[in-house]
Design a protein around this motif. Structure first.
Motif, PDB file in Angstrom:
ATOM      1  N   ILE A  51       0.847  -1.195   0.000  1.00  0.00           N
ATOM      2  CA  ILE A  51       0.000   0.000   0.000  1.00  0.00           C
ATOM      3  C   ILE A  51       0.884   1.247   0.000  1.00  0.00           C
ATOM      4  O   ILE A  51       1.887   1.311   0.707  1.00  0.00           O
ATOM      5  CB  ILE A  51      -0.966   0.002   1.215  1.00  0.00           C
ATOM      6  N   LYS A  52       0.493   2.219  -0.798  1.00  0.00           N
ATOM      7  CA  LYS A  52       1.275   3.453  -0.922  1.00  0.00           C
ATOM      8  C   LYS A  52       0.372   4.652  -0.677  1.00  0.00           C
ATOM      9  O   LYS A  52      -0.631   4.849  -1.354  1.00  0.00           O
ATOM     10  CB  LYS A  52       1.883   3.543  -2.319  1.00  0.00           C
ATOM     11  N   ILE A  53       0.733   5.443   0.326  1.00  0.00           N
ATOM     12  CA  ILE A  53       0.022   6.694   0.577  1.00  0.00           C
ATOM     13  C   ILE A  53       0.484   7.705  -0.463  1.00  0.00           C
ATOM     14  O   ILE A  53       1.679   7.994  -0.574  1.00  0.00           O
ATOM     15  CB  ILE A  53       0.312   7.227   1.993  1.00  0.00           C
ATOM     16  N   LEU A  54      -0.448   8.253  -1.221  1.00  0.00           N
ATOM     17  CA  LEU A  54      -0.076   9.240  -2.229  1.00  0.00           C
ATOM     18  C   LEU A  54       0.398  10.521  -1.555  1.00  0.00           C
ATOM     19  O   LEU A  54      -0.219  11.008  -0.602  1.00  0.00           O
ATOM     20  CB  LEU A  54      -1.246   9.507  -3.160  1.00  0.00           C
ATOM     21  N   LYS A  55       1.466  11.068  -2.060  1.00  0.00           N
ATOM     22  CA  LYS A  55       2.178  12.149  -1.374  1.00  0.00           C
ATOM     23  C   LYS A  55       1.464  13.494  -1.471  1.00  0.00           C
ATOM     24  O   LYS A  55       0.947  13.864  -2.513  1.00  0.00           O
ATOM     25  CB  LYS A  55       3.586  12.287  -1.943  1.00  0.00           C
ATOM     26  N   PHE A  56       1.470  14.223  -0.362  1.00  0.00           N
ATOM     27  CA  PHE A  56       1.101  15.630  -0.305  1.00  0.00           C
ATOM     28  C   PHE A  56       2.310  16.426   0.174  1.00  0.00           C
ATOM     29  O   PHE A  56       2.983  16.007   1.125  1.00  0.00           O
ATOM     30  CB  PHE A  56      -0.055  15.874   0.665  1.00  0.00           C
ATOM     31  N   GLU A  75       0.294  22.241   0.723  1.00  0.00           N
ATOM     32  CA  GLU A  75      -0.757  21.424   0.127  1.00  0.00           C
ATOM     33  C   GLU A  75      -1.611  20.854   1.250  1.00  0.00           C
ATOM     34  O   GLU A  75      -1.082  20.426   2.280  1.00  0.00           O
ATOM     35  CB  GLU A  75      -0.170  20.282  -0.698  1.00  0.00           C
ATOM     36  N   LEU A  76      -2.908  20.837   1.048  1.00  0.00           N
ATOM     37  CA  LEU A  76      -3.825  20.362   2.087  1.00  0.00           C
ATOM     38  C   LEU A  76      -4.550  19.104   1.624  1.00  0.00           C
ATOM     39  O   LEU A  76      -5.305  19.139   0.645  1.00  0.00           O
ATOM     40  CB  LEU A  76      -4.851  21.443   2.426  1.00  0.00           C
ATOM     41  N   PRO A  77      -4.336  17.971   2.306  1.00  0.00           N
ATOM     42  CA  PRO A  77      -5.054  16.739   1.953  1.00  0.00           C
ATOM     43  C   PRO A  77      -6.481  16.756   2.493  1.00  0.00           C
ATOM     44  O   PRO A  77      -6.700  16.533   3.682  1.00  0.00           O
ATOM     45  CB  PRO A  77      -4.213  15.643   2.619  1.00  0.00           C
ATOM     46  N   LEU A  78      -7.440  17.057   1.626  1.00  0.00           N
ATOM     47  CA  LEU A  78      -8.840  16.958   2.063  1.00  0.00           C
ATOM     48  C   LEU A  78      -9.145  15.517   2.444  1.00  0.00           C
ATOM     49  O   LEU A  78      -9.816  15.250   3.436  1.00  0.00           O
ATOM     50  CB  LEU A  78      -9.769  17.428   0.940  1.00  0.00           C
ATOM     51  N   TRP A  79      -8.648  14.593   1.618  1.00  0.00           N
ATOM     52  CA  TRP A  79      -8.777  13.168   1.886  1.00  0.00           C
ATOM     53  C   TRP A  79      -7.423  12.508   1.676  1.00  0.00           C
ATOM     54  O   TRP A  79      -6.628  12.948   0.836  1.00  0.00           O
ATOM     55  CB  TRP A  79      -9.791  12.523   0.931  1.00  0.00           C
ATOM     56  N   THR A  80      -7.147  11.449   2.415  1.00  0.00           N
ATOM     57  CA  THR A  80      -5.930  10.666   2.207  1.00  0.00           C
ATOM     58  C   THR A  80      -6.243   9.531   1.248  1.00  0.00           C
ATOM     59  O   THR A  80      -7.140   8.718   1.499  1.00  0.00           O
ATOM     60  CB  THR A  80      -5.406  10.098   3.542  1.00  0.00           C
ATOM     61  N   ASP A  81      -5.526   9.494   0.115  1.00  0.00           N
ATOM     62  CA  ASP A  81      -5.773   8.470  -0.887  1.00  0.00           C
ATOM     63  C   ASP A  81      -4.566   7.553  -1.034  1.00  0.00           C
ATOM     64  O   ASP A  81      -3.430   7.922  -0.733  1.00  0.00           O
ATOM     65  CB  ASP A  81      -6.179   9.072  -2.233  1.00  0.00           C
TER      66      ASP A  81
END
Length: 365
Positions: free
Chosen positions: A269-274, A280-286
């Motif tokens: 699993i890879k957390i997409l980078k912010f 940059e503000l992650p509204l959602w973690t994808d």
């Protein structure tokens, strides 16, 4: 086991303060509270002009309509985005041209963008997915060179930045959504911002049936076609109340991302980078993950509700006649991408439960 939702809206008794004032005025239509909302947003985003509208989709539609696009004009839209982006283009009467995704960001792939531009290209519509900035430096550079307009779909990107500028304020126009799964809401609503007075003047006329000035409801001056795209004072009142919580919510959304990033660090699993250091503000973690559908079902069985990504637009042939097989990057990731529970109301202990269950699924200690 307690249900852990993908998102939770926080609207309640605390939001009544503006509604009481609005109902006492007996003026629920577009009025002073809409203007207050627009003025506050202008100040926050450091932009010259802001128009409140009924939805993010209508903001994109209005932005496109005032450019007077013809049926053979082309608008570039990313293949991975919510249908609203392509719908706005189609309703505005132009042709949708899809561009492949960057596998690291899910946003527009610059190399494919360059290939898709031709003499018919009139607009590029970058979508800042989950609040993650597109490569705006290159997009603006390309657009200026080719004399193409840029309309940012910043529906998910309120308060997120790219190089000290707020997303949505970098192109010719920017569009935001105020639906219930955003950092603040008006129930349904949208915002259209620009630094171009000529565009703003056209927006004001188009959004109110092509009328100029204050309406009497009777013998008004109509100078063009238009529609009814006004936001009500009632909706604006809710948005104004919600605005007072955005910085607290911003802090929690960043914390959510950091906790996921620190704890889900293994090959399946890879957390997409912010780039949170550059605002940059992650509204959602994808995430991009192996065996996504099985993971999704496993988490749902354990009362953890995630959200799968939209089907690529190339799978919906009413948007474009481009073959799905031509989008190489999209095909690599389309069945692997998903949003994790990301609510600003989520408790840390619940987030750690999500992490633990994901590790259990992949048998990672």
């Amino acid at each position: 086991m307690k249900k852990i939702s993908f998102w939770e809206t926080d609207v309640g008794n605390k939001d009544y303060k503006y509604q009481k004032k609005i109902f006492s005025l007996n003026y629920p239509n577009e009025g002073e509270y809409v203007k207050k909302l627009e003025d506050k947003v202008k100040k926050i985003l450091q932009v010259k002009f802001c128009t409140a509208l009924p939805s993010g989709t209508s903001a994109m539609f209005v932005a496109l309509k005032i450019l007077n696009l013809k049926s053979d004009d082309e608008v570039i839209v990313p293949n991975i985005t919510f249908a609203a982006t392509a719908n706005a283009v189609s309703m505005a009467g132009a042709k949708v041209v899809l561009v492949d995704a960057n596998t690291e960001t899910l946003n527009i792939d610059i190399n494919d963008l360059k290939k898709k531009i031709n003499k018919k290209t009139k607009v590029i519509m970058p979508v800042h997915i989950s609040g993650r900035s597109c490569d705006m430096t290159n997009i603006i550079k390309i657009a200026k060179k080719k004399k193409i307009k840029v309309i940012e779909d910043a529906a998910e990107a309120f308060l997120s930045k790219n190089k000290k500028k707020y997303l949505g304020t970098i192109g010719d126009m920017g569009c935001f959504s105020l639906s219930p799964n955003k950092i603040f809401t008006s129930g349904q609503g949208g915002l259209l911002v620009t630094n171009n007075k000529k565009y703003f003047d056209k927006i004001k006329v188009f959004k109110t049936q092509g009328r100029v000035g204050i309406t009497s409801g009777g013998d008004d001056l109509h100078i063009s076609r238009g529609g009814n795209f006004k936001l009500s004072n009632i909706s604006a009142g809710l948005a104004l109340s919600q605005l007072s919580y955005i910085y607290k919510r911003k802090k929690k959304l960043i914390q959510n991302y950091k906790i996921y990033k620190e704890n889900l660090n293994f090959k399946q699993i890879k957390i997409l980078k912010f780039d949170i250091n550059n605002k940059e503000l992650p509204l959602w973690t994808d995430v991009v993950c192996d065996r996504r559908d099985k993971l999704y079902k496993y988490l749902k069985k354990n009362n953890i509700i995630c959200r799968k990504f939209w089907f690529p637009l190339s799978k919906r042939n009413f948007y474009s006649n481009q073959k799905h097989s031509s989008f190489k990057n999209t095909k690599k990731i389309e069945n692997k991408i998903m949003w994790l529970p990301s609510s600003f109301l989520m408790k840390k202990k619940d987030q750690l439960t999500v992490i633990r269950k994901i590790k259990n699924f992949y048998q990672v200690t």
